[in-house]
Every structure is written in C-alpha cells, then in structure tokens.
Design a protein around this motif. Structure first.
Motif, PDB file in Angstrom:
ATOM      1  N   PRO A  84      23.561  -5.156  -2.550  1.00 52.31           N
ATOM      2  CA  PRO A  84      22.730  -3.973  -2.794  1.00 52.31           C
ATOM      3  C   PRO A  84      21.261  -4.361  -2.631  1.00 52.31           C
ATOM      4  CG  PRO A  84      23.382  -4.938  -4.888  1.00 52.31           C
ATOM      5  CD  PRO A  84      24.064  -5.746  -3.809  1.00 52.31           C
ATOM      6  N   ALA A  85      20.454  -3.424  -2.200  1.00 51.66           N
ATOM      7  CA  ALA A  85      19.041  -3.720  -1.960  1.00 51.66           C
ATOM      8  C   ALA A  85      18.174  -2.533  -2.338  1.00 51.66           C
ATOM      9  CB  ALA A  85      18.816  -4.082  -0.493  1.00 51.66           C
ATOM     10  N   VAL A  92      23.274   5.468  -6.800  1.00 56.62           N
ATOM     11  CA  VAL A  92      22.390   6.135  -7.758  1.00 56.62           C
ATOM     12  C   VAL A  92      21.189   5.223  -7.991  1.00 56.62           C
ATOM     13  CG1 VAL A  92      22.106   6.981 -10.117  1.00 56.62           C
ATOM     14  CG2 VAL A  92      24.266   7.363  -8.905  1.00 56.62           C
ATOM     15  N   MET A  93      19.991   5.769  -7.878  1.00 58.75           N
ATOM     16  CA  MET A  93      18.790   4.995  -8.180  1.00 58.75           C
ATOM     17  C   MET A  93      18.015   5.688  -9.296  1.00 58.75           C
ATOM     18  SD  MET A  93      15.816   3.465  -5.642  1.00 58.75           S
ATOM     19  CE  MET A  93      15.064   5.050  -5.201  1.00 58.75           C
ATOM     20  N   GLU A  94      17.601   4.887 -10.266  1.00 58.33           N
ATOM     21  CA  GLU A  94      16.851   5.396 -11.406  1.00 58.33           C
ATOM     22  C   GLU A  94      15.447   4.806 -11.424  1.00 58.33           C
ATOM     23  OE1 GLU A  94      19.146   4.278 -14.786  1.00 58.33           O
ATOM     24  OE2 GLU A  94      20.657   5.856 -14.497  1.00 58.33           O
ATOM     25  N   ARG A  95      14.509   5.608 -11.894  1.00 63.86           N
ATOM     26  CA  ARG A  95      13.142   5.141 -12.121  1.00 63.86           C
ATOM     27  C   ARG A  95      12.842   5.285 -13.611  1.00 63.86           C
ATOM     28  NH1 ARG A  95       8.843   8.428  -8.913  1.00 63.86           N
ATOM     29  NH2 ARG A  95       9.661  10.031 -10.317  1.00 63.86           N
ATOM     30  N   ARG A  96      12.639   4.144 -14.273  1.00 64.04           N
ATOM     31  CA  ARG A  96      12.426   4.139 -15.723  1.00 64.04           C
ATOM     32  C   ARG A  96      13.525   4.900 -16.463  1.00 64.04           C
ATOM     33  NH1 ARG A  96       6.148   5.818 -15.963  1.00 64.04           N
ATOM     34  NH2 ARG A  96       6.832   7.054 -14.189  1.00 64.04           N
ATOM     35  N   GLY A  97      14.750   4.709 -15.978  1.00 71.04           N
ATOM     36  CA  GLY A  97      15.909   5.291 -16.627  1.00 71.04           C
ATOM     37  C   GLY A  97      16.245   6.707 -16.214  1.00 71.04           C
ATOM     38  N   GLU A  98      15.423   7.321 -15.386  1.00 72.49           N
ATOM     39  CA  GLU A  98      15.674   8.693 -14.935  1.00 72.49           C
ATOM     40  C   GLU A  98      16.214   8.688 -13.506  1.00 72.49           C
ATOM     41  OE1 GLU A  98      13.238  12.846 -13.948  1.00 72.49           O
ATOM     42  OE2 GLU A  98      12.189  11.108 -14.781  1.00 72.49           O
ATOM     43  N   GLN A  99      17.309   9.392 -13.288  1.00 72.66           N
ATOM     44  CA  GLN A  99      17.894   9.446 -11.953  1.00 72.66           C
ATOM     45  C   GLN A  99      16.951  10.150 -10.983  1.00 72.66           C
ATOM     46  OE1 GLN A  99      22.191  10.372 -11.604  1.00 72.66           O
ATOM     47  NE2 GLN A  99      21.573  11.991 -10.197  1.00 72.66           N
ATOM     48  N   LEU A 149       0.834  -1.201   0.000  1.00 74.82           N
ATOM     49  CA  LEU A 149       0.000   0.000   0.000  1.00 74.82           C
ATOM     50  C   LEU A 149       0.868   1.250   0.000  1.00 74.82           C
ATOM     51  CD1 LEU A 149      -2.840  -0.870   2.563  1.00 74.82           C
ATOM     52  CD2 LEU A 149      -2.938  -0.917   0.061  1.00 74.82           C
ATOM     53  N   GLN A 150       0.556   2.188  -0.890  1.00 72.15           N
ATOM     54  CA  GLN A 150       1.244   3.480  -0.960  1.00 72.15           C
ATOM     55  C   GLN A 150       2.767   3.295  -1.032  1.00 72.15           C
ATOM     56  OE1 GLN A 150      -1.517   6.386   1.565  1.00 72.15           O
ATOM     57  NE2 GLN A 150      -0.777   4.706   2.842  1.00 72.15           N
ATOM     58  N   PRO A 151       3.251   2.543  -2.023  1.00 72.48           N
ATOM     59  CA  PRO A 151       4.665   2.148  -2.040  1.00 72.48           C
ATOM     60  C   PRO A 151       5.616   3.290  -2.356  1.00 72.48           C
ATOM     61  CG  PRO A 151       3.599   1.474  -4.071  1.00 72.48           C
ATOM     62  CD  PRO A 151       2.510   2.009  -3.174  1.00 72.48           C
ATOM     63  N   ARG A 152       6.804   3.203  -1.764  1.00 69.37           N
ATOM     64  CA  ARG A 152       7.925   4.090  -2.043  1.00 69.37           C
ATOM     65  C   ARG A 152       9.186   3.245  -2.062  1.00 69.37           C
ATOM     66  NH1 ARG A 152       6.600   9.174   2.123  1.00 69.37           N
ATOM     67  NH2 ARG A 152       4.570   9.719   1.208  1.00 69.37           N
ATOM     68  N   ALA A 153      10.152   3.634  -2.885  1.00 66.71           N
ATOM     69  CA  ALA A 153      11.371   2.840  -3.039  1.00 66.71           C
ATOM     70  C   ALA A 153      12.575   3.588  -2.487  1.00 66.71           C
ATOM     71  CB  ALA A 153      11.602   2.504  -4.514  1.00 66.71           C
ATOM     72  N   GLU A 154      13.494   2.835  -1.900  1.00 67.62           N
ATOM     73  CA  GLU A 154      14.739   3.413  -1.405  1.00 67.62           C
ATOM     74  C   GLU A 154      15.858   2.396  -1.569  1.00 67.62           C
ATOM     75  OE1 GLU A 154      13.226   4.386   2.482  1.00 67.62           O
ATOM     76  OE2 GLU A 154      14.196   2.656   3.387  1.00 67.62           O
ATOM     77  N   ALA A 155      17.051   2.900  -1.857  1.00 69.41           N
ATOM     78  CA  ALA A 155      18.216   2.037  -2.048  1.00 69.41           C
ATOM     79  C   ALA A 155      18.992   1.908  -0.747  1.00 69.41           C
ATOM     80  CB  ALA A 155      19.115   2.607  -3.142  1.00 69.41           C
ATOM     81  N   GLU A 156      19.447   0.689  -0.464  1.00 66.06           N
ATOM     82  CA  GLU A 156      20.093   0.412   0.813  1.00 66.06           C
ATOM     83  C   GLU A 156      21.223  -0.599   0.649  1.00 66.06           C
ATOM     84  OE1 GLU A 156      17.498  -0.509   4.008  1.00 66.06           O
ATOM     85  OE2 GLU A 156      15.863   0.743   3.266  1.00 66.06           O
ATOM     86  N   VAL A 157      22.028  -0.699   1.694  1.00 65.72           N
ATOM     87  CA  VAL A 157      22.994  -1.785   1.833  1.00 65.72           C
ATOM     88  C   VAL A 157      22.364  -2.866   2.702  1.00 65.72           C
ATOM     89  CG1 VAL A 157      25.210  -2.482   2.819  1.00 65.72           C
ATOM     90  CG2 VAL A 157      25.011  -0.307   1.582  1.00 65.72           C
ATOM     91  N   ALA A 158      22.386  -4.097   2.216  1.00 66.61           N
ATOM     92  CA  ALA A 158      21.904  -5.231   3.011  1.00 66.61           C
ATOM     93  C   ALA A 158      23.091  -6.034   3.513  1.00 66.61           C
ATOM     94  CB  ALA A 158      20.994  -6.116   2.173  1.00 66.61           C
TER      95      ALA A 158
END
Length: 266
Positions: A132-133, A181-188, A97-106
């Motif tokens: 990477p996660a 660096v995290m991209e969404r559909r190719g956009e940083q 529900l109401q998702p958001r993405a974040e990059a992390e070290v696992a």
C-alpha cells in the motif's frame, strides 16, 4: 524549441530551489513530447547532482481526470530515493509545494521489463510484491494551474511517497477488487478500489512498461512503481495525518509537519 525547453526546466528548478510556486510553463512548450523533454532535463540534472532513481509514478489513471485535462492516456514521472518517506514518518513543512495525498498500489519489481511490447503476464512475473502507498503529489506551478504540458514537465507533479512495510505477493490479493479507504486525522476523506486505476493497477503498470522502453528508460529490477490513485486526491495541510487502508495489502500512514512559528505556509 531547445531554448524553450531549457527555459521551462529552469523555471521549474527555480520553484524547487526557492520554495515559491512559479507561473505555468505552457507558454514555453506546447506538446507532450516537449513536456517530457523538460522532465528529462530535470532528471538529468538531478542524477548529476547525485540523486538516485528508485522507480516511476503513473498519473492521470482516472478517466474522469483525463477528461478534465483533455487527454486519453496516463502520464509518468520519476521517483527518486530521497522522495521516499518511511511508513508513519513526518514530511517536513514546505518539503512539497501545494501538497495533496492519494492512496495507491505500489509494485516492487524483481526483474527488468525491457521488451518492446509486454503482456500482463510479463508484469506479473516481474513483480516481487505489492505494497500500500500514499503518494504526496505537489505542484511547482502556482495554484495548481496546470495543463498536461505543465504537469508532465513538472515530473508529473511528483512530491514524496510512503510505502507500507508488509510485502504481499500478487497471488494473495485481488488488485482489481481491493477496496481503499483513506482518512485524514481520523475522518474518511477518500474511498475507491483497484478498478478505478485504468480498470486494474496492472493495466497501468503494463502501459508504463511499454512506454518507458520507447523513451529509453525501461523499468529495472528493484524499481518501485506507483500505479495511480484509487480514489479522490485530497489537499494536505501542516499538522495533517493521513492513513490509507487497502484490502489485502494493509495500511500505510504519513504525517505533515507544522510550519515553524512565524513561518509561511506554501
């Protein structure tokens, strides 16, 4: 207060079951201890239902986010095996529900961490490798209208997560200086580094190890630890594809399924 804790747990479980966000639970609970008691009720329920505990996630590792919510320490939530998504796979629409993405070290552990007080060396020795996660956080609370009590009770706003597939020994990467660096559909859409996570991802893991011993759920061999966001969190929509690259660790990718025709997005 036990009645209120049960009521808060049932409100959140109702949101999970219905797929419809609920009202905040801070009207029922007021302290972090109460909120963790709610989280523990959810954990006990899910374990009874057969879900397998696979690790922990750390939240609120950014000083800026801590100041925004009015706290001075991180929080934690439970990771279950059915929350893990293979690298590159798709998360079905509505699964979070109401998702958001974040990059992390696992970090993936090789040994238990059960001391009352650990050192960074203890954490390093206990870690088998890093990955990477991408964590996909979500909120069962309507419009992300949360305080510390709301997010902690809601399993630290956990959702799902994807891990990279190339394990890297800690000796082969500088987790403090590693750039992301995290991209969404190719956009940083998000950048950062390991220092954004409490100064070093191992600092976050150290805090978690000590805290979990105090609450009676210590980290065990085989556990995965999501150490916290390295950069800004980004809203996710059906059809989005996120790819995160972390220096020294490689990349990881996750996609979001589109809602079925005539369906309603959460």
């Amino acid at each position: 207060m036990t009645t209120n804790i049960e009521a808060a747990a049932e409100r959140l479980l109702g949101a999970y079951a219905s797929g419809t966000p609920c009202e905040p639970v801070r009207d029922l609970i007021g302290t972090a201890d109460d909120a963790y008691a709610v989280q523990e009720r959810l954990t006990e329920r899910w374990l009874t239902e057969g879900r397998r505990l696979a690790g922990r996630k750390i939240g609120l590792t950014s000083r800026a986010v801590q100041a925004q919510i009015g706290v001075d320490s991180p929080d934690f939530g439970m990771l279950f095996a059915d929350m893990a998504v293979p690298d590159g796979d798709e998360i079905p629409a509505g699964a979070v529900l109401q998702p958001r993405a974040e990059a992390e070290v696992a970090l993936v552990l090789e040994h238990d961490l059960t001391h009352e007080r650990h050192t960074v060396a203890d954490v390093i020795r206990a870690t088998a490798f890093a990955l990477p996660a991408i964590e996909v956080v979500g909120s069962r609370v309507r419009d992300w209208d949360i305080t510390l009590a709301d997010t902690v009770a809601d399993n630290a706003s956990s959702g799902m997560y994807a891990l990279g597939s190339r394990p890297v020994p800690l000796a082969d990467v500088d987790l403090r200086l590693c750039g992301m660096v995290m991209e969404r559909r190719g956009e940083q859409v998000s950048t950062g580094n390991g220092a954004a996570c409490l100064g070093h991802p191992l600092n976050a893991a150290l805090w978690l190890a000590d805290t979990l011993v105090r609450v009676g759920r210590p980290l065990r061999a085989g556990d995965t630890v999501l150490t916290g966001a390295l950069g800004p969190v980004v809203p996710a929509a059906p059809g989005d594809v996120f790819e995160a690259r972390i220096d020294g660790l490689g990349d990881v990718r996750v996609a979001f399924g589109r809602a079925e025709s005539g369906g309603e997005e959460s």
